[in-house]
Design a protein around this motif. Structure first.
Motif: not given
Length: 237
Positions: A119, A179, A181, A206, A237
């Motif tokens: 992210k 950070d 995913y 997010t 999130e």
């Protein structure tokens, strides 16, 4: 970890031969894309789920546990394929991860995929290697990435669970940050939408639920030619 899993038979298939399984107690995630006539693919992918659900993982060595699980599933599918004529030749892809102490451990066989999205720097990285005819051509430089996406034989896998007793697993481990995913998916997703489009969806959201929902909807709106299964997981999130 927070996660969202979705599966859909798509717009063209009469049945869903994909399966997935999650054990949130140990952050284990897997997808399996079955193949074989007379719904045997569903039997193969369900066998993978059943073994994963009952497997006693040794978290002191997650990668060895994942490998052991994969070989056990392979032998079980081979055994089942000999018990019923409709099951002959059945198999399944298998992509699975365990997240333990900020490290990601993974194993992959076939053309389902494992991605990491960061992210902070907005990068999407495929960490698994496809076992497919087209992937081999791409690695040898005989076709481009765009040609691979549109190749008429891109669904021909060179390895899958249940086809042969010997396996050459794609496996490994790497550090994972708060950070990042994880996306684990069958080719019903990646055959429909390109990696740049997947990255764009992650850039927009997010929330793992929103990412998963939009990825599925994009795959369906792009044709939904195959079963689609995906898991999105992340720390934040």
């Amino acid at each position: 970890m927070r996660f969202k899993a979705l599966t859909d038979k798509g717009k063209k298939r009469s049945a869903n031969e994909d399966n997935y399984f999650i054990n949130s107690d140990i952050d284990f995630f897997m997808v399996a894309d079955g193949m074989g006539g007379h719904a045997a693919g569903e039997v193969a992918s369900q066998t993978a789920v059943d073994f994963a659900a009952d497997f006693n993982f040794e978290l002191s060595n997650p990668l060895a546990s994942l490998s052991d699980l994969t070989f056990e599933i392979n032998q079980a599918i081979i055994k089942k394929s000999k018990q019923k004529i409709d099951y002959q030749g059945m198999g399944t892809t298998f992509a699975a991860v365990i997240v333990c102490n900020q490290r990601l451990y993974y194993v992959n066989l076939g053309d389902s995929r494992i991605y990491l999205y960061n992210k902070s720097n907005k990068t999407l990285k495929k960490i698994s290697e496809d076992h497919s005819l087209v992937a081999d051509l791409l690695r040898k430089g005989k076709i481009t990435k765009e040609e691979a996406f549109n190749h008429p034989k891109k669904n021909i896998v060179t390895q899958a669970l249940g086809l042969e007793s010997e396996l050459d697993l794609d496996k490994g481990q790497l550090d994972i940050s708060g950070d990042e995913y994880i996306l684990i998916c069958t080719d019903g997703l990646t055959d429909m939408i390109r990696e740049e489009e997947i990255k764009t969806v992650f850039n927009k959201h997010t929330n793992v639920e929103k990412v998963a929902d939009e990825l599925l909807q994009q795959a369906l709106s792009s044709g939904g030619l195959d079963n689609i299964t995906l898991i999105v997981a992340g720390f934040n999130e």
